[in-house]
Design a protein around this motif. Structure first.
Motif, PDB file in Angstrom:
ATOM      1  N   PRO A   4       2.201   6.810  -7.668  1.00  0.00           N
ATOM      2  CA  PRO A   4       0.925   6.757  -8.388  1.00  0.00           C
ATOM      3  C   PRO A   4       1.142   6.579  -9.892  1.00  0.00           C
ATOM      4  O   PRO A   4       2.195   6.930 -10.426  1.00  0.00           O
ATOM      5  N   LYS A  26       1.028   4.031  -3.030  1.00  0.00           N
ATOM      6  CA  LYS A  26       0.647   5.419  -2.723  1.00  0.00           C
ATOM      7  C   LYS A  26       1.778   6.379  -3.102  1.00  0.00           C
ATOM      8  O   LYS A  26       1.538   7.469  -3.614  1.00  0.00           O
ATOM      9  N   LYS A  56       0.826  -1.210   0.000  1.00  0.00           N
ATOM     10  CA  LYS A  56       0.000   0.000   0.000  1.00  0.00           C
ATOM     11  C   LYS A  56       0.859   1.257   0.000  1.00  0.00           C
ATOM     12  O   LYS A  56       0.588   2.204  -0.740  1.00  0.00           O
TER      13      LYS A  56
END
Length: 71
Positions: free
Chosen positions: A69, A66, A62
């Protein structure tokens, strides 16, 4: 239950890219994205505590996605 081998092909592709590029991750971002996207799908399907020999922990996946992108 032993860890699965989900995303193993993507992990091997990343390792090959890193070998060809003197272990410079910036040159292998596409391969890293494919691996982390595969791992994300595995966690979504099997839960946040799922394990794979090819995937880092869910929170690492994750955090990387993040921080990197899609362009």
């Amino acid at each position: 239950m032993p860890p699965s081998q989900s995303c193993q092909a993507q992990a091997c592709d990343l390792q090959s890219c890193l070998n060809k590029n003197a272990y410079t991750p910036e040159n292998c971002e596409a391969a890293m994205r494919k691996l982390y996207t595969c791992c994300q799908s595995m966690y979504e399907k099997n839960g946040p505590d799922a394990e794979s020999t090819a995937c880092p922990m869910n929170n690492v996946v994750k955090r990387w996605l993040k921080a990197h992108p899609d362009k």
